[in-house]
Design an enzyme around this catalytic site. Structure first.
Site, PDB file in Angstrom:
ATOM      1  N   ASP A 104      -4.927  14.162   4.076  1.00 55.80           N
ATOM      2  CA  ASP A 104      -5.075  12.362   3.996  1.00 55.80           C
ATOM      3  C   ASP A 104      -6.497  11.993   4.339  1.00 55.80           C
ATOM      4  O   ASP A 104      -7.904  12.217   4.388  1.00 55.80           O
ATOM      5  CB  ASP A 104      -4.770  11.955   4.701  1.00 55.80           C
ATOM      6  CG  ASP A 104      -2.794  12.246   5.145  1.00 55.80           C
ATOM      7  OD1 ASP A 104      -2.019  11.615   3.944  1.00 55.80           O
ATOM      8  OD2 ASP A 104      -2.026  11.909   6.778  1.00 55.80           O
ATOM      9  N   ASP A 122       1.642   9.553  -0.156  1.00 57.79           N
ATOM     10  CA  ASP A 122       2.487   7.765   0.910  1.00 57.79           C
ATOM     11  C   ASP A 122       2.351   6.778   0.533  1.00 57.79           C
ATOM     12  O   ASP A 122       3.797   5.937   0.242  1.00 57.79           O
ATOM     13  CB  ASP A 122       1.550   7.708   2.099  1.00 57.79           C
ATOM     14  CG  ASP A 122       1.188   9.189   2.468  1.00 57.79           C
ATOM     15  OD1 ASP A 122       2.090  10.214   2.745  1.00 57.79           O
ATOM     16  OD2 ASP A 122       0.593   9.754   3.477  1.00 57.79           O
TER      17      ASP A 122
END
Length: 161
Positions: A104, A122
């Site tokens: 991330d 995401d």
């Protein structure tokens, strides 16, 4: 989406290490490298759930692919939502299988509030879910049946008659 996701994760892993940050828009947006072994919002970070999450992801992709094959080609909004979901799930699945965790790197914040760090996959999942919600709440469009042998001509307002 899958290629962009994997490229950006690779690029970030070459530029940054765990905990490093690059300010993009001061006070709002930065790249902040994080490796997440759990699920969304850092849940299950301390558990060894790699293969459980891989199995869930594979099952989700199979379900999405099944619905894509059952969706009429005229229902573009639903097809786009399913495509975004499949691409996003696949992007995070590649990371899980390859490394056991998901990279991330996108951090949106304001003052002391920080949204949990996320990635392109995401984002695709979120867009897919939002498009699916819109599709579910829109009134169904009546399907027009073509009369065999009839020739469709444009109407005055540009639609087909």
């Amino acid at each position: 989406v899958l290629m962009i996701d994997q490229f950006t994760k690779y690029w970030m892993s070459m530029k940054l290490r765990e905990g490093d940050e690059i300010e993009v828009i001061r006070g709002f947006f930065k790249f902040s490298y994080t490796e997440n072994p759990g699920i969304a919002f850092g849940m299950l970070n301390n558990a060894n759930v790699k293969w459980l999450l891989v199995a869930i992801s594979v099952a989700a992709i199979v379900v999405v692919a099944f619905y894509m094959t059952r969706t009429a080609s005229s229902n573009r909004l639903l097809l786009w939502s399913l495509a975004f979901l499949a691409a996003g799930i696949s992007g995070n699945l590649v990371d899980r299988v390859r490394m056991g965790r998901v990279i991330d790197f996108i951090l949106v914040y304001y003052k002391s509030y920080e949204w949990p760090v996320f990635n392109i996959a995401d984002t695709a999942i979120t867009i897919g879910a939002a498009l699916m919600a819109i599709e579910l709440f829109l009134p169904p469009q009546p399907e027009r049946k073509a009369v065999p042998g009839a020739i469709e001509t444009p109407a005055v307002d540009g639609t087909q008659e």
